[in-house]
Design a protein around this motif. Structure first.
Motif, PDB file in Angstrom:
ATOM      1  N   UNK A 159       0.836  -1.201   0.000  1.00  0.00           N
ATOM      2  CA  UNK A 159       0.000   0.000   0.000  1.00  0.00           C
ATOM      3  C   UNK A 159       0.876   1.258   0.000  1.00  0.00           C
ATOM      4  N   UNK A 160       1.957   1.251   0.774  1.00  0.00           N
ATOM      5  CA  UNK A 160       2.894   2.375   0.763  1.00  0.00           C
ATOM      6  C   UNK A 160       3.531   2.564  -0.599  1.00  0.00           C
ATOM      7  N   UNK A 161       3.919   1.464  -1.236  1.00  0.00           N
ATOM      8  CA  UNK A 161       4.479   1.533  -2.583  1.00  0.00           C
ATOM      9  C   UNK A 161       3.439   2.071  -3.556  1.00  0.00           C
ATOM     10  N   UNK A 162       2.197   1.637  -3.403  1.00  0.00           N
ATOM     11  CA  UNK A 162       1.100   2.108  -4.254  1.00  0.00           C
ATOM     12  C   UNK A 162       0.917   3.624  -4.111  1.00  0.00           C
ATOM     13  N   UNK A 163       0.941   4.132  -2.885  1.00  0.00           N
ATOM     14  CA  UNK A 163       0.796   5.575  -2.669  1.00  0.00           C
ATOM     15  C   UNK A 163       1.987   6.348  -3.254  1.00  0.00           C
ATOM     16  N   UNK A 164       3.174   5.775  -3.151  1.00  0.00           N
ATOM     17  CA  UNK A 164       4.350   6.388  -3.759  1.00  0.00           C
ATOM     18  C   UNK A 164       4.178   6.482  -5.273  1.00  0.00           C
TER      19      UNK A 164
END
Length: 174
Positions: A159-164
């Motif tokens: 999810x963090x990678x997705x937001x990045x």
């Protein structure tokens, strides 16, 4: 940049799956890290990207596998299709229970698709499968439990990678 970072995550997940996780077997079972990443990505992004992730992750796992080449690639591609179908038609991925159900179904589906490809390729005989079925089901249950526990670590990372990636895409549009 998006594709390069995605490639690095896939490569890192495969390296973890084949070199690090085997040292932490529980009852001779390794959790399927790449399946968790694939399901997380399918929840967060478009299904086309999940197919790409499934193809390359399966290909890299096949290159490091001792079983028939192509089984992981085909199994992850079919699993990505099934995950997307489940998300689109049956599961609301906004709550925790739905994500657990999705991982449960994806784990079962992946194992049975892999087994079906191995039986069709002649790697297993169908009669020997029936002899091994009790142990196989026991191992699937353990893997499902491990996958459900591990999704609580994998999903926030993806999810963090997705937001990045979303921030990167927004900056590119401006």
């Amino acid at each position: 940049m998006k594709y390069f970072l995605s490639f690095l995550i896939i490569l890192f997940a495969v390296i973890l799956q084949v070199s690090f996780l085997p040292h932490f077997k529980i009852y001779n079972v390794i959790p399927n890290l790449f399946l968790l990443i694939l399901a997380s990505w399918a929840i967060l992004r478009q299904h086309r990207e999940a197919y790409i992730w499934g193809f390359f992750g399966g290909l890299f796992l096949d290159l490091n596998s001792q079983i028939l080449f192509g089984v992981n690639t085909l199994s992850f591609l079919v699993s990505a299709l099934a995950i997307f179908f489940i998300i689109k038609n049956f599961v609301n991925v906004n709550n925790l229970v739905s994500k657990i159900i999705l991982i449960f179904l994806a784990s079962i589906f992946y194992k049975f698709v892999s087994l079906a490809f191995l039986i069709l390729a002649g790697f297993f005989r169908l009669y020997s499968w029936f002899q091994l079925s009790k142990n196989f089901i026991y191992l699937i249950i353990i893997e499902i439990i491990l996958n459900i526990i591990l999704i609580f670590l994998v999903y926030p990372f993806i999810r963090g990678f997705h937001h990045f990636i979303l921030r990167y895409e927004e900056r590119r549009k401006v």
